[in-house]
Design an enzyme around this catalytic site. Structure first.
Site, mmCIF file in Angstrom:
data_model
loop_
_atom_site.group_PDB
_atom_site.id
_atom_site.type_symbol
_atom_site.label_atom_id
_atom_site.label_comp_id
_atom_site.label_asym_id
_atom_site.label_seq_id
_atom_site.Cartn_x
_atom_site.Cartn_y
_atom_site.Cartn_z
ATOM 1 N N ASP A 303 39.330 31.096 38.142
ATOM 2 C CA ASP A 303 39.261 32.540 38.116
ATOM 3 C C ASP A 303 37.843 32.947 37.779
ATOM 4 O O ASP A 303 36.990 32.124 37.460
ATOM 5 C CB ASP A 303 40.331 33.161 37.220
ATOM 6 C CG ASP A 303 40.068 32.942 35.759
ATOM 7 O OD1 ASP A 303 39.227 32.096 35.436
ATOM 8 O OD2 ASP A 303 40.717 33.631 34.953
ATOM 9 N N MET A 377 46.229 47.999 35.724
ATOM 10 C CA MET A 377 45.903 49.271 35.068
ATOM 11 C C MET A 377 46.381 49.196 33.618
ATOM 12 O O MET A 377 47.228 48.396 33.269
ATOM 13 C CB MET A 377 46.649 50.427 35.752
ATOM 14 C CG MET A 377 46.175 50.733 37.152
ATOM 15 S SD MET A 377 46.852 52.297 37.760
ATOM 16 C CE MET A 377 48.592 51.959 37.830
HETATM 17 N N1 LIG Z 1 42.126 46.490 29.975
HETATM 18 C C1 LIG Z 1 42.184 46.866 31.245
HETATM 19 N N2 LIG Z 1 42.659 48.068 31.561
HETATM 20 C C2 LIG Z 1 42.724 48.460 32.837
HETATM 21 N N3 LIG Z 1 42.355 47.719 33.870
HETATM 22 C C3 LIG Z 1 41.845 46.519 33.630
HETATM 23 C C4 LIG Z 1 41.749 46.021 32.313
HETATM 24 N N4 LIG Z 1 41.242 44.777 32.376
HETATM 25 C C5 LIG Z 1 41.039 44.516 33.674
HETATM 26 N N5 LIG Z 1 41.393 45.550 34.445
HETATM 27 C C6 LIG Z 1 41.369 45.647 35.897
HETATM 28 O O1 LIG Z 1 42.344 44.798 36.437
HETATM 29 C C7 LIG Z 1 41.759 43.840 37.302
HETATM 30 C C8 LIG Z 1 42.499 42.542 37.189
HETATM 31 O O2 LIG Z 1 42.314 41.991 35.929
HETATM 32 P P1 LIG Z 1 42.653 40.460 35.671
HETATM 33 O O3 LIG Z 1 42.308 40.129 34.276
HETATM 34 O O4 LIG Z 1 43.986 40.163 36.177
HETATM 35 O O5 LIG Z 1 41.697 39.757 36.656
HETATM 36 P P2 LIG Z 1 40.156 39.587 36.498
HETATM 37 O O6 LIG Z 1 39.866 39.406 35.061
HETATM 38 O O7 LIG Z 1 39.417 40.637 37.198
HETATM 39 O O8 LIG Z 1 39.908 38.376 37.327
HETATM 40 P P3 LIG Z 1 40.067 36.897 36.907
HETATM 41 O O9 LIG Z 1 41.344 36.518 37.547
HETATM 42 O O10 LIG Z 1 38.874 36.322 37.527
HETATM 43 O O11 LIG Z 1 40.080 36.792 35.422
HETATM 44 C C9 LIG Z 1 40.321 43.769 36.866
HETATM 45 O O12 LIG Z 1 39.492 43.372 37.907
HETATM 46 C C10 LIG Z 1 40.046 45.186 36.467
HETATM 47 O O13 LIG Z 1 39.760 45.973 37.608
HETATM 48 MG MG LIG Z 2 41.332 37.745 33.711
#
Ligand SMILES: Nc1ncnc2c1ncn2[C@@H]1O[C@H](COP(=O)(O)OP(=O)(O)OP(=O)(O)O)[C@@H](O)[C@H]1O
Ligand SMILES: [Mg+2]
Ligand SMILES: [K+]
Length: 675
Positions: A303, A377
């Site tokens: 990731d 979100m």
């Molecule tokens: N605390 C939060 N509140 C709202 N939206 C968030 C928050 N944290 C992350 N996001 C949004 O949700 C998306 C997905 O987050 P997630 O942690 O699943 O994946 P990521 O961290 O972007 O990617 P990875 O899989 O590489 O860790 C992020 O790219 C961001 O746009």
């Molecule tokens: Mg993540």
């Protein structure tokens, strides 16, 4: 941990291994290794001839037979020693771990009150309070508070780590110590099933099972042994035809020289040492199979956030869109983050504070909507009926549109600007209106490009799987040098990628730390979970990295490859060796009766008897000589597998043929002085 263990290898472990080599002579134990079992049976038969010479009519050969018996005995002992030595480190480490598994007291919450109980009484679901200086009484998850925890008992790393409720850093391990603050922990394992328990039985080798590869090789070696057994048994009547009488110790010697004793003696040591090398990298492998699989990996799924980048995504700026102004955007960003415990959420509040703005707690009263990888979100449903959200731009856009809202014209342009710099844009919305963006900044870890280049040279494809938008993903992918990326992915998309690769016959590795990574970690052939991650992730994976460094998968792959190569190289060497020994012994045995055999007698050994003894001695001493190689593994360089194969065939195949000629000749020069 590793420092401690290295020093123990020299003294205590070797002594213990010496003792164990004799214990392992027990036929019930030896039987698991058919090649060496045949040697043991042969040793026993020769011993009988030494003890009862008149019964076997071998009075005239007692000296020779005794020598054969001793060499055979040492052959078996050397093989046992190799295995015992390989097991030794793990056992020593298990002892150290057991010391940190003492019973402690726990402050258990019972109906709102604290009751002091023994840690052994804790069950899944119990809630305990752990304060500064206290030992965490069992595996669990922080459900309230934040504390720094000393995990050195398990990781060997002395710097304390932060553990906090919510998010991917909430899991704590029994036997570690809180060094500051106080946390409320929900226990997640029953007695005897803790991480420490599992770790002890793993390093101890109690849970060790032969891998499918090992079983296959063992079958091959057993078959070879059977074939040579038949060859040697039929040799006696043939020899008789030529007027040569071959007595039993000579036939047994010949048999032992021909069967693959070198690899037979070192095989299990190679496997154990391979697992141990993984442990020395502070990675716990749940099975030898997982280590071997990592040697054959074709694809690695990583990731982005926290693996390729540092992962402390920080809000750096608010950008209003449409006719919203800066204060409004910052205000709603803050409201949506008041109860968001993720690093992203907290960084929003910090940024607001830094810009001397304030959100009154009452303004954010309502039901907290936790961040989920599925919705991408987070936010709050206010008591006044308004819904506040922040999240991935595409997710928020869809949420707003579903309520009949429209998208400000400059939103895409502004969010693309952030994304093309490698940042993560979060959109902020209240009901059907989007106010603006939060710019989350993250940096690619240094040296990533070189790491991925290395993997490419090993022939491994890297795919970055991220929940982030395609533009950010593309920017980071380019900067880090991964081969491919998948953006806007939800947990189930990670599994889909893994399945797709597996359907093409590829072996897939994946690193992860979150509960939502757990299914993908289980689906992957090699799942490497971070120790800092959640209990679910650690349970689903077949390896756990105690240092929580996701890029360590590269070292694990190298160790796996090294393990497979070492086994292949020593098998090649062993069989090549045996072929060469054939040329040493057979001509010497038949020369007197069949002068034509002399053309084969390239080694010109002293006498038939000295030829046999020399070959037998060489056959025995080659085992301890190769123990260091079996334990350390053959050197591995990231080059293509076909080049590796031809290189190893040259070194170990050709070397395996030549070494006995030189070795046996040298030994014969000495042995011939005596007989
Ligand atoms: N605390 C939060 N509140 C709202 N939206 C968030 C928050 N944290 C992350 N996001 C949004 O949700 C998306 C997905 O987050 P997630 O942690 O699943 O994946 P990521 O961290 O972007 O990617 P990875 O899989 O590489 O860790 C992020 O790219 C961001 O746009
Ligand atoms: Mg993540
Ligand atoms: K042999």
């Amino acid at each position: 941990m590793s420092g401690q263990r290295k020093s123990m290898l020299s003294g205590g472990i070797a002594k213990q291994a010496l003792k164990d080599s004799f214990m392992k002579l027990n036929p019930a134990v030896m039987m698991k290794n058919p090649v060496m079992f045949v040697v043991e049976v042969g040793t026993f038969v020769v011993l009988l001839m030494v003890l009862f010479p008149s019964y076997f009519h071998t009075e005239g050969r007692i000296g020779f037979n005794l020598t054969v018996f001793l060499i055979l005995l040492f052959t078996v002992l050397f093989a046992n020693f190799a295995e015992a030595l390989a097991e030794g480190r793990g056992k020593a480490q298990a002892d150290t771990l057991k010391k940190s598994k003492k019973d402690t007291t726990a402050n258990k919450m019972v109906g709102g009150e604290i009751k002091v109980v023994s840690s052994a009484e804790l069950r899944k679901g119990d809630v305990v309070i752990v304060s500064q200086g206290e030992m965490i009484p069992g595996d669990g998850e922080v459900i309230e508070g934040l504390a720094s925890v000393d995990e050195s008992a398990i990781t060997g790393e002395s710097a304390p780590v932060i553990k906090e409720a919510g998010g991917d850093f909430s899991s704590v391990t029994g036997g570690t110590r809180v060094v500051s603050d106080e946390i409320k922990v929900m226990i997640k394992s029953d007695p005897g099933e803790s991480f420490l328990d599992r770790m002890i039985s793993l390093v101890e080798g109690a849970a060790r099972q032969k891998t499918p590869n090992e079983i296959a090789l063992n079958t091959l070696l057993t078959t070879l042994t059977l074939i040579f057994l038949i060859v040697v048994v039929t040799l006696a009547p043939i020899a008789k035809y030529f007027g040569i009488s071959l007595d039993i110790p000579v036939l047994i010697s010949l048999l032992v020289c021909l069967i693959p004793t070198t690899i037979g003696g070192l095989l299990s040591a190679i496997g154990i040492a391979g697992m141990d090398r993984v442990t020395q990298f502070n990675v716990l492998a749940m099975s030898g199979k997982a280590v071997e699989a990592s040697g054959d990996i074709n694809t690695i799924i990583l990731d982005k956030t926290g693996t390729i980048t540092f992962g402390n995504r920080m809000a750096s700026q608010f950008i209003p869109v449409g006719d919203a102004d800066y204060e409004e955007t910052a205000y709603w960003a803050a409201v949506s983050s008041v109860k968001d415990e993720t690093p992203e959420g907290r960084s929003v509040l910090e940024l607001v504070k830094k810009q001397s703005m304030e959100v009154h707690p009452e303004a954010a009263a309502g039901e907290f909507i936790e961040f989920k990888a599925e919705t991408r979100m987070s936010g709050i449903d206010l008591t006044d009926g308004r819904h506040v959200r922040k999240g991935a731009v595409d997710a928020v856009k869809r949420w707003v549109q579903a309520q009949g809202g429209s998208i400000p014209a400059d939103l895409d342009m502004e969010s693309d600007k952030i994304a093309s710099e490698g940042g993560t844009p979060l959109a902020v919305a209240v009901d059907s209106r989007i106010y603006g963006l939060i710019h989350l900044k993250d940096t690619v870890k240094p040296g990533m490009k070189e790491r991925f280049d290395q993997l490419r040279q090993m022939g491994i494809k890297t795919i970055m799987c991220t929940g982030d938008n395609p533009l950010t993903a593309a920017t980071i992918a380019r900067e880090a040098g991964v081969d491919d990326f998948i953006a806007e992915s939800k947990p189930e998309d990670k599994i889909a990628v893994i399945r797709r690769e597996q359907a093409e016959g590829k072996l897939v590795a994946m690193t992860g730390d979150g509960t939502n990574d757990a299914p993908a970690l289980a689906q992957a052939d090699v799942g490497l979970a971070m120790n800092s991650g959640t209990a679910a992730a650690k349970e689903a994976a077949n390896m756990v990295d105690l240092d929580s460094d996701p890029t360590k998968i590269i070292e694990v792959v190298a160790i796996g490859k090294q393990l497979l190569m070492t086994r292949g190289a020593l098998t090649t060497f062993s069989i090549a060796n045996d072929v060469a020994k054939y040329f040493a012994i057979i001509p010497a045995m038949f020369m007197a009766a069949i002068p034509e055999m002399n053309v084969l007698n390239v080694m010109k050994l002293g006498s038939p008897l000295s030829a046999i003894l020399s070959a037998l001695i060489f056959n025995a001493v080659i085992i301890p000589l190769l123990i260091p190689l079996a334990m350390k593994g053959v050197a591995y360089k990231p080059i293509s597998s076909s080049r590796l194969l031809s290189r190893n065939l040259l070194i170990f195949g050709l070397g395996g043929v030549i070494a006995p000629f030189i070795g046996i000749k040298l030994i014969d020069l000495v042995v011939h002085l005596w007989i």
